[in-house]
Structure formats: C-alpha cells, structure tokens
Design an enzyme around this catalytic site. Sequence first.
Site, PDB file in Angstrom:
ATOM      1  N   GLN A   1       0.738  -1.101  -0.033  1.00 29.19           N
ATOM      2  CA  GLN A   1      -0.030   0.017   0.004  1.00 29.19           C
ATOM      3  C   GLN A   1       0.733   1.295  -0.086  1.00 29.19           C
ATOM      4  OE1 GLN A   1      -2.108  -1.829   3.622  1.00 29.19           O
ATOM      5  NE2 GLN A   1      -3.854  -0.761   2.517  1.00 29.19           N
TER       6      GLN A   1
ATOM      7  N   CYS B   1      -2.790  14.979 -20.805  1.00 32.40           N
ATOM      8  CA  CYS B   1      -1.967  14.079 -21.990  1.00 32.40           C
ATOM      9  C   CYS B   1      -1.376  12.844 -21.506  1.00 32.40           C
ATOM     10  CB  CYS B   1      -0.735  15.212 -22.708  1.00 32.40           C
ATOM     11  SG  CYS B   1       0.477  15.355 -21.578  1.00 32.40           S
TER      12      CYS B   1
ATOM     13  N   CYS C   1       2.167  20.678 -16.533  1.00 33.50           N
ATOM     14  CA  CYS C   1       2.636  19.735 -17.610  1.00 33.50           C
ATOM     15  C   CYS C   1       3.332  20.841 -18.325  1.00 33.50           C
ATOM     16  CB  CYS C   1       1.594  18.982 -18.127  1.00 33.50           C
ATOM     17  SG  CYS C   1       2.228  17.887 -19.607  1.00 33.50           S
TER      18      CYS C   1
ATOM     19  N   CYS D   1       0.445  13.633 -16.225  1.00 37.07           N
ATOM     20  CA  CYS D   1      -0.340  14.608 -16.577  1.00 37.07           C
ATOM     21  C   CYS D   1      -1.769  13.992 -16.625  1.00 37.07           C
ATOM     22  CB  CYS D   1      -0.133  15.456 -17.741  1.00 37.07           C
ATOM     23  SG  CYS D   1      -0.984  16.404 -18.309  1.00 37.07           S
TER      24      CYS D   1
ATOM     25  N   HIS E   1      -1.114   1.256  -4.460  1.00 39.97           N
ATOM     26  CA  HIS E   1      -1.749   2.560  -4.716  1.00 39.97           C
ATOM     27  C   HIS E   1      -0.877   3.485  -5.446  1.00 39.97           C
ATOM     28  CE1 HIS E   1      -3.860   1.746  -0.266  1.00 39.97           C
ATOM     29  NE2 HIS E   1      -4.784   1.168  -1.562  1.00 39.97           N
TER      30      HIS E   1
ATOM     31  N   CYS F   1       1.393  20.092 -22.211  1.00 37.42           N
ATOM     32  CA  CYS F   1       0.001  20.513 -22.650  1.00 37.42           C
ATOM     33  C   CYS F   1      -0.272  21.525 -21.757  1.00 37.42           C
ATOM     34  CB  CYS F   1      -0.591  19.296 -22.715  1.00 37.42           C
ATOM     35  SG  CYS F   1      -1.159  18.511 -21.042  1.00 37.42           S
TER      36      CYS F   1
ATOM     37  N   ASN G   1       1.578  -6.042  13.337  1.00 34.91           N
ATOM     38  CA  ASN G   1       0.885  -4.641  13.237  1.00 34.91           C
ATOM     39  C   ASN G   1       0.905  -4.059  14.813  1.00 34.91           C
ATOM     40  OD1 ASN G   1       0.084  -2.348  11.603  1.00 34.91           O
ATOM     41  ND2 ASN G   1      -1.717  -2.408  12.940  1.00 34.91           N
TER      42      ASN G   1
END
Length: 251
Positions: free
Chosen positions: A102, A133, A153, A130, A122, A156, A219
């Site tokens: 993740q 484009c 970008c 972008c 993820h 574009c 955990n």
Amino acid sequence: MVMTITTPAWARDVTRVAVLTGAGISTASGIPDYRGPDGVWTRDPGAAEAFTYDRFLADASVRARFWRTYHGHPAWDARPNAAHEALARLDRAGIAVRVLTQNIDGLHQLAGLAPRKVLELHGTMRTTRCVGCRARTPTEEVAARATATEPRCPTCGGILKLDTILFGENLDGQVLAQAASIAKASPLFLAVGSSLLVEPAASLCRVAVEHGARLVIVNRDATPYDDLATEVIRADVTEVVPTIVGWLTTP
C-alpha cells in the site's frame, strides 16, 4: 505477544509467501504514517483534503498544498530498514515472494526486490503523470518546480498528479486482479504494518484466507481482520519480520 524461539507451525515447509505491507513498515525509515498517534492526518486532519481526487482536480490551492507536502518529503532520502531488507533476503533464499504494498515510497525495490515482484497497489510517488496528455515524468524533476504554486505539464499545461491513488479514485483493475490472484495462490499471507482499514487492499487478507492461506498479521494496533488470523503479532516490525524470515528459511 512475546516472540517464540521455535519455529511456529504456520512457518514450516513454506515455499510461497504473499506479503501485504502498509505504512508501518516504513516508519522506521523515517517516513511518517497517516493514522498512527503521530500520523500526518492525526496531527492535521485537514491535510487529507489534499489527497481527495475531486478536490485535487477542482481547486488549485489544494493542489499547491499537495505539492508542498511532497517538497522535501522524508521519503526522498529514506533508505530500506531491516524489515524491507529481510523480505528481499527471503526472496534471495529461494522462497517465492510477492509483495503487495500500500506504500508509494519504493523502498521494497530499493531493498533489492525485483520490480516485477512488487505490486504497488496505491501507485508510486517516484513518477508523476499529467491528467490531460498522460505524459509521465520523474517526480523529483517536478517537485523541484513545486514550491509556492503547483507545477504544470510542460507539454500541454495540464494538471500534474503523482502516480498514486487518491481518495475517490479507483485502484488499477489489472493490478488489483493480479494481487487477488497472488493472494489466492499463497499458502502463507503476511500483513505487515497495515491498519487494514483501507479497502479494497485490506480485503486481500480475506481473499487469502478463503482460499486456504494462513494469515499472520504484524501490526502495532488491532485491525479489522485480526479474527481471521492464524497469529497476530504486536511488536516492532523491524524485529519481527527478520525473525519470521529466519523461521521461513530454516531447514
């Protein structure tokens, strides 16, 4: 729980392992988690707004805040820790390892796992795309321009976004299907450093168990999937994961 010295039954005669990893495996590398007691969103709940896809697209100030978050982010200088290195060592020992992460930090690959053995559920912060484009650029090049305002970008003029999944976005269907296939085929499924609160990634634990896997959760805090686990270990992942790798690689 206290770690045992002898190899537990679930770690014997294992040749294939799937490992779901979350933010808790990277905190020892200096990367803050999100939901822990000192997590990014615990300290600043409003920060999560910048990680919501619709708000990101609609509001330039949200995008600027997003990019400020990643300008000088600890992940750029982070190095793999003992847990990352142990999983790479498990792979080199001949166990079939697939990491379903993740995390977006790329530390599993830096530790030595081949990119094809790491599914980034993820996405990754290492590249930027972008939304117009679809041109892709190394993020470090983009982040250098992202200080006071958002970068755009150069091809574009479109909105740039990390190659990561924001809240409100769907996971890549092919990646998720591949992850499910790995979970179904793995007799041992480790969930390491994940709160298991974010779906659909967390549901891979159930998929694995329903197809006969032994689920082991490592955990700090309780998770919604603890009741399905063969074993739940609450200890430092940088100590536990190397220990588990030792069990799995001991003849």
